[in-house]
Scaffold this active site. Structure first.
Site, PDB file in Angstrom:
ATOM      1  N   THR A  81       0.834  -1.201   0.000  1.00  0.00           N
ATOM      2  CA  THR A  81       0.000   0.000   0.000  1.00  0.00           C
ATOM      3  C   THR A  81       0.868   1.251   0.000  1.00  0.00           C
ATOM      4  O   THR A  81       0.612   2.218  -0.737  1.00  0.00           O
ATOM      5  CB  THR A  81      -0.953  -0.002   1.213  1.00  0.00           C
ATOM      6  N   LYS A  89      -7.926  -0.996  -5.843  1.00  0.00           N
ATOM      7  CA  LYS A  89      -7.699  -2.202  -5.039  1.00  0.00           C
ATOM      8  C   LYS A  89      -8.842  -3.154  -5.386  1.00  0.00           C
ATOM      9  O   LYS A  89      -9.948  -3.032  -4.848  1.00  0.00           O
ATOM     10  CB  LYS A  89      -7.732  -1.824  -3.548  1.00  0.00           C
ATOM     11  N   GLY A 144      -2.724  -5.572  -5.466  1.00  0.00           N
ATOM     12  CA  GLY A 144      -3.248  -6.899  -5.183  1.00  0.00           C
ATOM     13  C   GLY A 144      -3.468  -7.108  -3.693  1.00  0.00           C
ATOM     14  O   GLY A 144      -3.221  -6.225  -2.870  1.00  0.00           O
ATOM     15  N   ALA A 145      -3.962  -8.296  -3.345  1.00  0.00           N
ATOM     16  CA  ALA A 145      -4.116  -8.691  -1.947  1.00  0.00           C
ATOM     17  C   ALA A 145      -3.049  -9.739  -1.657  1.00  0.00           C
ATOM     18  O   ALA A 145      -2.863 -10.675  -2.452  1.00  0.00           O
ATOM     19  CB  ALA A 145      -5.510  -9.254  -1.699  1.00  0.00           C
ATOM     20  N   GLY A 146      -2.344  -9.585  -0.543  1.00  0.00           N
ATOM     21  CA  GLY A 146      -1.328 -10.570  -0.178  1.00  0.00           C
ATOM     22  C   GLY A 146      -0.253 -10.687  -1.237  1.00  0.00           C
ATOM     23  O   GLY A 146       0.226  -9.682  -1.756  1.00  0.00           O
TER      24      GLY A 146
END
Ligand SMILES: Nc1ncnc2c1ncn2[C@@H]1O[C@H](COP(=O)(O)OP(=O)(O)O)[C@@H](O)[C@H]1O
Ligand SMILES: [Mg+2]
Length: 203
Positions: free
Chosen positions: A16, A32, A98-100
């Protein structure tokens, strides 16, 4: 469409913060696509706080549990499919977070890496600068490369470490295109100089 997909070697690694740095550096929009753990705060709000002029596009999935998207979605009774994701239209560069990491599942068949292929943007891998980063960076880059994902570069977050930087570049062949030092917090970005590097297509 010009932009990048920002992934990381882990969750909590600095995606982030680096995304916000890129948004500020390029006057880019931010998106996001999947946000888990919404009660803990939204990454989009962190970006808004340090880049108040940026256009922030709405997430495709806002999930309650602070878990991997595949599990958080299932707890919310939602199914995530790659076809649910469409790049937001904009005339500015776009930074997608992205996530993770790369092999975080979206559902029982697809990973974040498949979303990167689906969206077709070059990838920026965020990695810690310190001990452990060689292994995590090379594993992530290998997984990306074997799926045919174009990796534009690695950005390291934390106290600069030239040995680790050179090792990642040497063993992966991918350039380290940025180094975000240890800042006091996201607001430290407002006093931090822009990243001069631009991937292809962003001028
Ligand atoms: N270079 C840095 N300087 C200061 N704090 C950092 C830095 N990189 C990450 N952090 C902090 O670590 C935490 C996780 O970073 P974040 O960008 O939210 O990671 P991710 O998006 O990968 O989960 C946040 O509190 C963030 O402010
Ligand atoms: Mg994040």
């Amino acid at each position: 469409m010009t932009g990048v997909f920002v992934t990381g070697t882990d969750t909590g690694i600095g995606k982030t913060l680096v995304s916000a740095w890129l948004v500020r550096s390029w006057q880019a929009d931010y998106w996001k696509p999947v946000q888990s753990g919404i009660a803990d705060g939204l990454d989009a709000d962190v970006v808004r706080a340090v880049a108040p002029d940026a256009v922030v596009h709405p997430s495709a999935f806002l999930l309650n549990a602070p878990l991997s998207p595949h599990r958080a979605a299932s707890l919310d009774g939602v199914a995530i499919a790659l076809g649910d994701f469409h790049l937001p239209r904009t005339s500015r560069p776009l930074v997608v977070e992205g996530a993770g990491g790369v092999l975080v599942p979206l559902n029982d068949r697809h990973f974040m890496a498949d979303l990167m292929v689906h969206l077709g943007l070059p990838v920026v891998l965020v990695a810690r600068s310190g001990l452990g980063t060689i292994n995590h960076s090379l594993l992530s880059l290998e997984a990306l490369q074997r799926r045919g994902v174009t990796v534009a570069g690695v950005v390291m977050s934390g106290p600069p470490n030239d040995d680790n930087r050179q090792a990642v570049e040497h063993f992966s062949g991918v350039p380290v295109v940025g180094q975000l030092p240890q800042l006091g917090g996201p607001e430290g970005l407002t006093r931090h100089p822009p990243l001069a590097w631009r991937p292809w297509g962003i001028s």
